[in-house]
Design a protein around this motif. Structure first.
Motif, short mmCIF file in Angstrom:
data_model
loop_
_atom_site.label_atom_id
_atom_site.label_comp_id
_atom_site.label_asym_id
_atom_site.label_seq_id
_atom_site.Cartn_x
_atom_site.Cartn_y
_atom_site.Cartn_z
N THR A 192 0.84 -1.21 0.00
CA THR A 192 0.00 0.00 0.00
C THR A 192 0.87 1.25 0.00
O THR A 192 0.57 2.22 -0.67
CB THR A 192 -0.92 0.00 1.24
N TYR A 193 1.92 1.23 0.79
CA TYR A 193 2.76 2.43 0.93
C TYR A 193 4.17 2.23 0.37
O TYR A 193 4.74 3.14 -0.23
CB TYR A 193 2.85 2.84 2.41
N LYS A 196 5.83 3.63 -3.02
CA LYS A 196 5.00 4.70 -3.60
C LYS A 196 5.66 6.07 -3.40
O LYS A 196 6.48 6.25 -2.50
CB LYS A 196 3.62 4.72 -2.93
N HIS A 197 5.27 7.02 -4.24
CA HIS A 197 5.71 8.40 -4.04
C HIS A 197 4.93 8.99 -2.88
O HIS A 197 3.70 9.07 -2.95
CB HIS A 197 5.46 9.25 -5.29
N GLU A 219 2.94 -0.03 6.54
CA GLU A 219 2.57 -1.19 5.72
C GLU A 219 2.16 -2.37 6.61
O GLU A 219 1.14 -3.02 6.36
CB GLU A 219 3.79 -1.58 4.87
N ARG A 266 10.20 5.70 -2.38
CA ARG A 266 10.54 5.95 -3.79
C ARG A 266 11.07 7.37 -4.01
O ARG A 266 12.04 7.58 -4.73
CB ARG A 266 9.35 5.68 -4.73
#
Lengths: 171, 792
Positions: free
Chosen positions: B23-24, B27-28, B518, B676
């Motif tokens: 989920t996290y 990711k940006h 997460e 990221r």
């Protein structure tokens, strides 16, 4: 003559829209007055020689290195620091654009970078990449967010041209 | 007897195998401290001065000679200056007068001799910083100057690496050799006998400066029980506490170190932070007042560690079909006046000294020596930017001799899954180097541009060059390699995150929050990261060696996993389903099999409090054991390696020798991308710092050991005008089982391959090979002229 023999001088200057009267020694720098007498600690000292841009503020509409200006030279001047860029609780378009481009690293150079961008966009509402590079060439960033600064300056210019100068934020 | 596998090892491995969707992670996301930073509200160390009254200021009186005996220090005149409270010399140090990091070779306050221009002979403590500086001029030191040695080749013989006869800098140690390391693999003589081509060259790299924007600062506060709190710009709170306690002669539990956000570190704020923290603490101890020490930029440049200059001789042999058969190298590192982290830097350089290649025969000897230059220590890359500059040019030269494309030549020799390193270490999985190189070459249009640039005429020429890199993660066989965090779920459902790892701009703590989020199933916004403080955060080891994401990440997974287990059990009880069926997506918690059965996150937390289930968890992770045999250089020096491939494109003006780097493609195998944004910024920031290292940066000492360029007007770092139009970061996620969801570090590796890629690009553009850093316009131009490639 040693430092204690110099008399203190009273000066009044306008910072972020408010008048302040402070006593300063003749050798005191504007940087020290802003940071330590007025508590505006967004203004940073990175080199003390006007080389790094971390102490940049806008004085009477011009971008200056506050480490190279004596406090007494700022007598009667209008000064803008990052603290005065946006109304309380709001972000300026430049701040929003820097967040949008995920430019943040250590953040020590940011107050100066933001003031340099503000100075550029006040003069030039639609700068080219070369103009942005030129305008920010006095601001060193060792973490290396430069490419994001270019994107952010363009984005901020776009926001401002559309009339979006201030933004709400969660925080 | 084999010990049972620790629970934390199993947790990390289980999560690596089990969790593939995120989920996290990856990711940006906006970093947790972005808003306060963008508003200019973040308080860096020196900003704390505004919060304390009655401060005293500490000024350091530094050496007048780079090498001299001290006959006498007279502070009587300085003490008489009005506003001076105390002048501190070595006689006033209550504990041990030493701030050496690896070796106790570095007095905080010089007493018998000075060994470089930054040595401190006295501290002035005064009511005002200007008075302190003025009084500093009145400290009289009677010096007996000694010969100054700036060239490490006056210390060791370049061929035998034996110590030469000279006036000793560290006479107390009876030698100016700091450390020696070696690798002996196979038989290099046999190897070179099989070689069809042999390439032998000398390479040199320069003294380089971190130039973090925030100069060092520390503020000390007296505590009622006689203890001292130090707010300091340090990467390593627990390391600073150890060093300051030693100087003060106080137990660890009476010295508290608090670490505000740092304005950059890059390795530099390791040992100098111990020094400046000790200076402020001493002033507080001896005056009873809060004391602040802030270095000017000049003091920062003169008085803190640098990247080691290196002199390297490399001999490479390859067979006709393009396989490396032997590597022989001698590496001399100049650690300046004090060891600092020099021995560890020399070790890391040795470990990586043949590059990320299969090398059957190797003979490497490394020596680190003292000189009277500024001391050299930790700086992003830690020995690796130096050796990669040499190795990767050697690889291009071999390819040229064999008439093979440089990328193709590398592909014949790189480490892949199942290969053994030169140390005999089996890399059974998680080696993503081939993927990185192939992707980088494709995105950079390598083959097309290589062919195109071969046909250029005129004086403005383009070039493209590649370099590979590797970097052992974390501390390895250098020392105790552990990490820890604690996570506390508060009764209102908010989360408190504590670790002794610091954020000096890199954003790695954001990665830790994303990992915890997460596992727990709560958004990162629920978290508040507490300031590192030895009074509250767990000792997580030093924030160095690209270890936060990998090591801190594992500790985070362990703490979060333990909390999640408890939460699932309580929720299962409340929702009447099995713990494995519990899905947490705060603010909701529900059964996966029947999402209609749900409760609120806040109710789950409240239930835990009523049931007496503690929601404060500690996560600890100890790195897999590293091994190193001093005689052979064999073993498993690091538990895993980050790999990368850099492709740089340059434009060289043959009439001025000036190089502009137009574009860089940087491809890294970091196992798994966690944060990221942070990873991309590292790729960009490392490339830009590497560009400065490659083309413009150099600290220059005069023959007397003075520093000619101690500020940013003469020590050039890249400005926005110098940077490429584009830096393209690519990530390969080969997955390493003992990293958090497979992740490895990127902080340091992101600089290792930049300078050699640029060097290879310059060679491709104009046909000259620059073997010393920085590759200034003068060097390029003179080389063009020497080779008759330019007439002017």
């Amino acid at each position: 003559m040693s430092t204690e023999e110099y008399p203190e001088i009273e000066i009044t200057l306008n910072v972020n829209g408010k008048d302040y009267t402070v006593k300063v020694k003749p050798y005191e720098r504007l940087l020290d007055v802003l940071r330590y007498k007025l508590g505006l600690s967004s203004v940073k000292e990175g080199c003390g020689r006007g080389e790094c841009g971390t102490c940049a503020v806008i004085m009477d509409g011009k971008l200056i290195a506050s480490c190279l200006v004596l406090a007494i030279q700022a007598r009667g001047k209008k000064i803008l620091t990052l603290e005065g860029l946006a109304p309380p609780g709001k972000l300026h378009a430049i701040q929003k654009a820097l967040l949008d481009t995920y430019a943040m690293q250590c953040g020590f150079c940011f107050p100066g970078v933001i003031m340099a961008m503000k100075s550029l966009l006040d003069r030039n509402p639609n700068p080219t990449e070369d103009e942005i590079r030129e305008a920010l060439s006095g601001n060193l960033c060792r973490c290396g967010s430069y490419l994001r600064f270019i994107k952010a300056a363009k984005l901020a210019a776009e926001y401002i041209r559309k009339g979006q100068v201030y933004f709400e934020f969660k925080g | 007897m084999a010990l049972p596998t620790a629970e934390y090892v199993k947790i990390v491995e289980e999560l690596f195998e089990k969790v593939k969707k995120f989920t996290y992670v990856g990711k940006h996301m906006q970093r947790w401290d972005a808003i306060e930073k963008i508003l200019g509200k973040t308080r860096f160390t020196a900003d704390y001065a505004n919060l304390y009254r009655n401060l005293v200021y500490v000024y350091s009186v530094r050496a007048k000679y780079a090498h001299a005996k001290i006959r006498k220090i007279d502070v009587s005149e300085a003490e008489k200056v009005s506003g001076v409270l105390k002048v501190i010399t070595h006689k006033d140090v209550p504990g041990v007068n030493d701030v050496g990091y690896v070796i106790p070779d570095q007095p905080l306050l010089a007493y018998s001799k000075v060994r470089y221009i930054g040595d401190i002979v006295a501290l002035i403590v005064a009511e005002d910083p200007y008075i302190a500086e003025e009084a500093g001029e009145k400290v009289y030191v009677d010096y007996e100057p000694l010969p100054v040695i700036i060239d490490p080749l006056e210390i060791v013989d370049p061929i035998t690496l034996e110590e030469k006869k000279h006036v000793l800098i560290h006479d107390e140690r009876e030698s100016d050799i700091v450390a020696r390391y070696r690798i002996r693999t196979g038989d290099v003589k046999k190897g070179f006998d099989q070689a069809s081509v042999i390439v032998e060259n000398e390479y040199r790299t320069q003294y380089a400066e971190h130039a973090y924007m925030e100069p060092e600062a520390a503020l000390a506060i007296p505590e009622p029980d006689g203890g001292i709190t130090i707010i300091a710009s340090t990467q390593c709170p627990y390391e600073a506490r150890r060093a300051i306690s030693k100087v003060l002669g106080m137990p660890f539990n009476k010295v508290r170190v608090v670490v505000p956000p740092l304005g950059g570190g890059f390795g530099g704020k390791e040992d100098v932070a111990n020094e400046i923290g000790a200076k402020a603490a001493l002033a507080t101890l001896l005056t009873g007042r809060p004391a602040i020490a802030v270095h000017t930029r000049e003091e920062s440049i003169i008085g803190h560690s640098k990247r080691h200059p290196a002199i390297m001789w490399y001999k490479h042999g390859a067979s006709r079909d393009g396989k490396l058969v032997a590597v022989e190298a001698r590496i001399i590192l100049d650690t300046g006046a004090y060891a600092s982290l020099g021995p560890f830097v020399a070790w890391r350089a040795t470990v990586h000294s043949v590059g990320p290649y299969k090398v059957p025969n190797a003979k490497v000897d490394t020596v680190a020596v003292y000189t009277n230059g500024i001391y050299a220590g930790a700086f992003r890359g830690f020995g690796n930017p130096q050796i990669h500059f040499a190795i990767e040019q050697q690889m291009d030269l071999l390819a040229e001799e064999l008439d093979i494309d440089p990328v193709e030549f590398r592909l014949k020799n790189i480490l892949r899954n199942g290969d053994r390193t030169v140390h005999g270490q089996l890399l059974d999985h998680g080696v993503g180097l081939e993927g990185a190189l192939v992707k980088a070459a494709k995105i950079a249009n390598w083959y097309r541009k290589r062919a195109e640039y071969a046909k250029q005429t005129g004086t403005i020429r383009k070039g493209i060059g590649a370099a590979l890199l590797w970097h052992g993660n974390s501390i390895g066989a250098e020392g105790a390699d552990y990490s820890a965090v604690s996570i506390i779920i508060n009764r209102d459902g908010s989360v408190t995150f504590r670790t002794g790892l610091t954020d000096f701009g890199q954003g790695a703590i954001q990665g830790l929050i994303m990992l915890a989020a997460e596992i727990l199933g709560v958004p990162p916004e629920y978290f508040r990261v507490e300031m590192p403080d030895t009074a509250s955060v767990p000792d997580a080891g030093p924030t160095v060696a690209s270890r936060t994401t990998a090591m801190g990440g594992n500790a985070t997974l362990v703490a979060a996993y333990k909390l999640r287990k408890k939460l699932n059990e309580v929720a299962a009880d409340m929702l009447k389903c099995s713990p494995d069926d519990i899905e947490i997506k705060a603010p909701e918690v529900y059964c996966r099999s029947d999402p209609a059965r749900k409760i609120r996150w806040i109710d789950l937390i409240e239930e835990c409090f009523w049931k007496g289930i503690s929601l404060q968890e500690y996560g600890y992770y100890r790195a897999p054991k590293a091994r190193w045999d001093d005689e052979t250089g064999h073993g498993e020096p690091y538990f895993t390696y980050t790999f990368g491939a850099i492709i740089a494109e340059v434009v060289v003006d043959m009439e001025t020798g000036k190089t502009y780097v137009e574009r860089m493609v940087t491809a890294y195998d970091i196992g798994r991308v966690v944060n990221r944004v942070g990873a991309e910024l590292h790729a960009e920031g490392g490339a830009i710092q590497g560009l400065g290292y490659a083309l413009m940066e150099e600290i220059v000492h005069s023959p007397e050991g003075k520093v000619w360029n101690p500020n940013l007007y003469a020590y050039y770092i890249p400005t926005i005008l110098d940077i490429p139009k584009e830096i393209i970061p690519i990530f390969v996620e080969a997955g390493y089982i003992r990293g958090p969801f497979g992740a490895k570090g990127l902080g340091e590796p992101s600089i290792n391959g930049i300078a050699p890629a640029i060097a290879n690009a310059i060679a491709n553009a104009v046909g000259v090979r620059i073997k010393s850093l920085p590759m200034t316009p003068e060097k390029v131009y003179l080389e063009l002229k020497r080779k008759g490639l330019i007439k002017l």
